[in-house]
Design a protein around this motif. Structure first.
Motif, PDB file in Angstrom:
ATOM      1  N   ARG A 283     155.459 137.014 110.190  1.00 51.28           N
ATOM      2  CA  ARG A 283     154.228 136.296 110.504  1.00 51.28           C
ATOM      3  C   ARG A 283     154.326 135.560 111.843  1.00 51.28           C
ATOM      4  NH1 ARG A 283     150.827 135.582 106.209  1.00 51.28           N
ATOM      5  NH2 ARG A 283     149.986 133.695 107.164  1.00 51.28           N
ATOM      6  N   LYS A 284     155.328 135.878 112.619  1.00 51.35           N
ATOM      7  CA  LYS A 284     155.578 135.155 113.858  1.00 51.35           C
ATOM      8  C   LYS A 284     154.435 135.316 114.852  1.00 51.35           C
ATOM      9  CE  LYS A 284     159.052 134.660 117.480  1.00 51.35           C
ATOM     10  NZ  LYS A 284     160.356 135.134 117.985  1.00 51.35           N
ATOM     11  N   PHE A 285     153.859 136.523 114.950  1.00 51.21           N
ATOM     12  CA  PHE A 285     152.825 136.792 115.933  1.00 51.21           C
ATOM     13  C   PHE A 285     151.432 136.845 115.308  1.00 51.21           C
ATOM     14  CE2 PHE A 285     156.769 138.742 117.372  1.00 51.21           C
ATOM     15  CZ  PHE A 285     156.906 138.171 118.615  1.00 51.21           C
ATOM     16  N   ILE A 286     151.290 136.327 114.090  1.00 50.13           N
ATOM     17  CA  ILE A 286     150.004 136.361 113.406  1.00 50.13           C
ATOM     18  C   ILE A 286     149.425 134.954 113.343  1.00 50.13           C
ATOM     19  CG2 ILE A 286     148.818 136.901 111.249  1.00 50.13           C
ATOM     20  CD1 ILE A 286     150.902 139.020 110.737  1.00 50.13           C
ATOM     21  N   GLN A 287     148.172 134.781 113.753  1.00 47.96           N
ATOM     22  CA  GLN A 287     147.494 133.496 113.668  1.00 47.96           C
ATOM     23  C   GLN A 287     146.669 133.437 112.392  1.00 47.96           C
ATOM     24  OE1 GLN A 287     145.181 132.845 117.220  1.00 47.96           O
ATOM     25  NE2 GLN A 287     146.779 131.590 118.135  1.00 47.96           N
ATOM     26  N   VAL A 288     146.825 132.323 111.661  1.00 53.71           N
ATOM     27  CA  VAL A 288     146.061 132.149 110.431  1.00 53.71           C
ATOM     28  C   VAL A 288     144.643 131.693 110.790  1.00 53.71           C
ATOM     29  CG1 VAL A 288     148.089 131.633 109.046  1.00 53.71           C
ATOM     30  CG2 VAL A 288     146.878 129.776 110.193  1.00 53.71           C
ATOM     31  N   THR A 289     143.714 131.997 109.892  1.00 54.53           N
ATOM     32  CA  THR A 289     142.310 131.612 110.078  1.00 54.53           C
ATOM     33  C   THR A 289     141.887 130.709 108.933  1.00 54.53           C
ATOM     34  OG1 THR A 289     141.857 133.714 111.169  1.00 54.53           O
ATOM     35  CG2 THR A 289     139.960 132.452 110.393  1.00 54.53           C
ATOM     36  N   CYS A 290     141.274 129.586 109.270  1.00 56.27           N
ATOM     37  CA  CYS A 290     140.820 128.630 108.264  1.00 56.27           C
ATOM     38  C   CYS A 290     139.636 129.225 107.495  1.00 56.27           C
ATOM     39  CB  CYS A 290     140.420 127.314 108.917  1.00 56.27           C
ATOM     40  SG  CYS A 290     139.812 126.079 107.741  1.00 56.27           S
ATOM     41  N   SER A 291     139.717 129.124 106.149  1.00 53.84           N
ATOM     42  CA  SER A 291     138.639 129.664 105.326  1.00 53.84           C
ATOM     43  C   SER A 291     137.419 128.744 105.278  1.00 53.84           C
ATOM     44  CB  SER A 291     139.151 129.902 103.906  1.00 53.84           C
ATOM     45  OG  SER A 291     139.612 128.688 103.327  1.00 53.84           O
ATOM     46  N   LYS A 292     137.556 127.507 105.795  1.00 52.25           N
ATOM     47  CA  LYS A 292     136.426 126.567 105.798  1.00 52.25           C
ATOM     48  C   LYS A 292     135.623 126.637 107.099  1.00 52.25           C
ATOM     49  CE  LYS A 292     138.489 123.136 102.665  1.00 52.25           C
ATOM     50  NZ  LYS A 292     138.920 121.722 102.543  1.00 52.25           N
ATOM     51  N   CYS A 293     136.311 126.406 108.208  1.00 59.98           N
ATOM     52  CA  CYS A 293     135.607 126.360 109.492  1.00 59.98           C
ATOM     53  C   CYS A 293     135.705 127.657 110.288  1.00 59.98           C
ATOM     54  CB  CYS A 293     136.123 125.196 110.334  1.00 59.98           C
ATOM     55  SG  CYS A 293     137.871 125.361 110.786  1.00 59.98           S
ATOM     56  N   LYS A 294     136.511 128.639 109.785  1.00 60.18           N
ATOM     57  CA  LYS A 294     136.646 129.954 110.415  1.00 60.18           C
ATOM     58  C   LYS A 294     137.258 129.893 111.801  1.00 60.18           C
ATOM     59  CE  LYS A 294     134.502 131.448 106.801  1.00 60.18           C
ATOM     60  NZ  LYS A 294     135.277 132.055 105.706  1.00 60.18           N
ATOM     61  N   ILE A 295     138.038 128.845 112.082  1.00 61.74           N
ATOM     62  CA  ILE A 295     138.709 128.711 113.378  1.00 61.74           C
ATOM     63  C   ILE A 295     140.183 129.054 113.191  1.00 61.74           C
ATOM     64  CG2 ILE A 295     139.382 127.105 115.200  1.00 61.74           C
ATOM     65  CD1 ILE A 295     136.814 125.611 114.785  1.00 61.74           C
ATOM     66  N   LYS A 296     140.733 129.804 114.141  1.00 62.63           N
ATOM     67  CA  LYS A 296     142.138 130.205 114.073  1.00 62.63           C
ATOM     68  C   LYS A 296     143.041 129.039 114.445  1.00 62.63           C
ATOM     69  CE  LYS A 296     141.296 135.067 115.235  1.00 62.63           C
ATOM     70  NZ  LYS A 296     141.788 135.644 113.982  1.00 62.63           N
ATOM     71  N   GLY A 297     144.270 129.078 113.935  1.00 62.89           N
ATOM     72  CA  GLY A 297     145.257 128.077 114.302  1.00 62.89           C
ATOM     73  C   GLY A 297     145.632 127.127 113.181  1.00 62.89           C
ATOM     74  N   HIS A 298     144.872 127.080 112.106  1.00 62.85           N
ATOM     75  CA  HIS A 298     145.205 126.229 110.966  1.00 62.85           C
ATOM     76  C   HIS A 298     144.586 126.855 109.716  1.00 62.85           C
ATOM     77  CE1 HIS A 298     141.185 124.797 112.114  1.00 62.85           C
ATOM     78  NE2 HIS A 298     141.052 124.442 110.824  1.00 62.85           N
ATOM     79  N   ASN A 299     145.006 126.322 108.546  1.00 58.82           N
ATOM     80  CA  ASN A 299     144.464 126.823 107.297  1.00 58.82           C
ATOM     81  C   ASN A 299     143.555 125.774 106.657  1.00 58.82           C
ATOM     82  OD1 ASN A 299     146.236 124.926 106.275  1.00 58.82           O
ATOM     83  ND2 ASN A 299     147.816 126.437 105.771  1.00 58.82           N
ATOM     84  N   ALA A 300     143.013 126.097 105.475  1.00 56.93           N
ATOM     85  CA  ALA A 300     142.049 125.201 104.820  1.00 56.93           C
ATOM     86  C   ALA A 300     142.698 123.905 104.370  1.00 56.93           C
ATOM     87  CB  ALA A 300     141.426 125.917 103.620  1.00 56.93           C
ATOM     88  N   ARG A 301     143.984 123.925 104.070  1.00 51.63           N
ATOM     89  CA  ARG A 301     144.643 122.724 103.577  1.00 51.63           C
ATOM     90  C   ARG A 301     144.803 121.680 104.678  1.00 51.63           C
ATOM     91  NH1 ARG A 301     149.903 121.082 103.305  1.00 51.63           N
ATOM     92  NH2 ARG A 301     150.593 123.058 104.225  1.00 51.63           N
ATOM     93  N   THR A 302     145.007 122.117 105.909  1.00 51.59           N
ATOM     94  CA  THR A 302     145.194 121.184 107.027  1.00 51.59           C
ATOM     95  C   THR A 302     143.925 121.053 107.881  1.00 51.59           C
ATOM     96  OG1 THR A 302     146.059 122.978 108.403  1.00 51.59           O
ATOM     97  CG2 THR A 302     147.657 121.697 107.122  1.00 51.59           C
ATOM     98  N   CYS A 303     142.818 121.582 107.397  1.00 53.66           N
ATOM     99  CA  CYS A 303     141.567 121.527 108.171  1.00 53.66           C
ATOM    100  C   CYS A 303     141.035 120.105 108.251  1.00 53.66           C
ATOM    101  CB  CYS A 303     140.523 122.443 107.530  1.00 53.66           C
ATOM    102  SG  CYS A 303     138.966 122.494 108.428  1.00 53.66           S
ATOM    103  N   LYS A 304     140.620 119.702 109.443  1.00 54.40           N
ATOM    104  CA  LYS A 304     140.077 118.351 109.678  1.00 54.40           C
ATOM    105  C   LYS A 304     138.624 118.433 110.179  1.00 54.40           C
ATOM    106  CE  LYS A 304     144.576 116.364 110.762  1.00 54.40           C
ATOM    107  NZ  LYS A 304     145.404 115.610 111.752  1.00 54.40           N
ATOM    108  N   GLY A 305     137.983 119.540 109.863  1.00 57.09           N
ATOM    109  CA  GLY A 305     136.594 119.676 110.267  1.00 57.09           C
ATOM    110  C   GLY A 305     136.409 120.007 111.713  1.00 57.09           C
ATOM    111  N   GLN A 306     137.318 120.801 112.288  1.00 53.48           N
ATOM    112  CA  GLN A 306     137.205 121.122 113.709  1.00 53.48           C
ATOM    113  C   GLN A 306     135.962 121.920 114.012  1.00 53.48           C
ATOM    114  OE1 GLN A 306     139.838 121.291 111.821  1.00 53.48           O
ATOM    115  NE2 GLN A 306     141.789 121.009 112.890  1.00 53.48           N
ATOM    116  N   GLY A 307     135.442 122.664 112.999  1.00 58.32           N
ATOM    117  CA  GLY A 307     134.280 123.487 113.253  1.00 58.32           C
ATOM    118  C   GLY A 307     132.967 122.736 113.166  1.00 58.32           C
ATOM    119  N   GLY A 308     133.005 121.439 112.872  1.00 54.24           N
ATOM    120  CA  GLY A 308     131.799 120.642 112.832  1.00 54.24           C
ATOM    121  C   GLY A 308     131.099 120.666 111.488  1.00 54.24           C
ATOM    122  N   LYS A 309     131.730 121.232 110.448  1.00 53.72           N
ATOM    123  CA  LYS A 309     131.120 121.273 109.125  1.00 53.72           C
ATOM    124  C   LYS A 309     131.685 120.178 108.261  1.00 53.72           C
ATOM    125  CE  LYS A 309     130.143 126.199 109.286  1.00 53.72           C
ATOM    126  NZ  LYS A 309     130.331 127.488 108.609  1.00 53.72           N
TER     127      LYS A 309
END
Length: 309
Positions: A283-309
């Motif tokens: 998984r070294k070269f794979i970026q995770v996608t947040c299932s809440k805000c759909k932004i790459k770089g973090h997952n739903a557990r560490t999401c802080k609302g970067q997508g504005g939702k």
């Protein structure tokens, strides 16, 4: 070897060296291995070949097996009895052996012989291959047998050896020997039955003799005689070990790889970089996608609302 060199290419080179039945073929396979990886070749060269290569087996065992599957059969069957007390564990093994011998006797009654079923299958394949070989007699007891793919060997019918060494290793006539027997029969010589050229360990009669001795049934524990030993043996003090008790047997690195279907496809570029040495995708070269805000770089557990939702 699996701990250091994990890809299937190393495994294939190792098996090519191990299954070679003659020393020249073994040296050729080892040379190919050294061209592929000198470090792995030097590691393998330090192990005496008589312990792992067919080309250096003496033939005393009348077998060319390279695995320990014979013992693994019993290990897999005794898993349920391992965590039982000593007497119960021995009873489990005794009953299993009684059942196993009976099952083999049932199979033996259905066999027509004169060889065991596994030996019969090997002989049938060798008979089919023998039809593609030509035989030249030297006027004495030796024959030159030539076939496809520059396969040419010498068979000595008095010493009962072929320089491919398969007859010597397995105790079963190889395709070169069967070709010689066919040639002798065509010339009017008396050759006898084909199974007489096989070692007696492959005869159905020998297989049945191995299972003549039976495991005797015993009475229930309530009818066992009471021991007259004046010393009462008490069980040792039991101490519970931390963690959950393990029932499964410990597997080697090779067994774990086979169990998980660890097949590595040879590739180049980014595909070979992504594949790890164990055959898994990293998984070294794979970026995770947040299932809440759909932004790459973090997952739903560490999401802080970067997508504005």
């Amino acid at each position: 070897m699996r701990k250091t060199w994990r890809t299937n290419e190393y495994k294939e080179h190792l098996w090519n060296c191990a299954i070679a039945t003659t020393v020249p073929e073994f040296n050729h396979r080892m040379h190919q291995f050294s061209s592929y990886d000198v470090e792995a070749y030097n590691w393998l060269k330090q192990i005496p070949p008589q312990h792992w290569a067919r080309s250096h087996f003496t033939g005393r065992a009348v077998s060319d097996m390279l695995l320990n599957n014979l013992c693994e059969v019993f290990n897999s069957k005794l898993i349920e009895g391992r965590d039982k007390p000593l007497i119960s564990c021995l009873e489990y093994i005794r009953e299993y052996m009684m059942k196993r011998i009976c099952n083999f006797i049932k199979v033996q009654k259905k066999c027509v012989g004169p060889l065991t079923p596994s030996a019969t299958k090997i002989m049938e394949k060798n008979v089919n291959w023998a039809s593609q070989y030509t035989v030249r007699w030297n006027g004495s007891d030796k024959y030159q047998v030539q076939g496809p793919w520059q396969d040419q060997h010498v068979v000595d019918m008095v010493e009962r050896v072929c320089n491919c060494r398969k007859w010597e290793l397995t105790g079963l006539p190889c395709k070169h020997v069967i070709a010689v027997l066919n040639d002798k029969a065509d010339n009017g010589d008396e050759v006898g039955e084909l199974h007489t050229y096989a070692h007696r360990v492959h005869w159905l009669e020998t297989w049945k003799t191995a299972y003549v001795y039976k495991v005797e049934p015993i009475k229930g524990r309530a009818m066992w005689p009471i021991s007259e030993c004046p010393i009462k043996i008490t069980p040792p003090i039991h101490k519970n070990q931390p963690g959950r008790p393990k029932k499964k047997m410990r597997h080697s690195a090779e067994e774990k790889s086979q169990k998980k279907g660890d097949n590595v496809a040879s590739g180049s570029g980014s595909q070979s970089n992504i594949a790890s040495r164990s055959g898994k995708l990293t998984r070294k070269f794979i970026q995770v996608t947040c299932s809440k805000c759909k932004i790459k770089g973090h997952n739903a557990r560490t999401c802080k609302g970067q997508g504005g939702k």
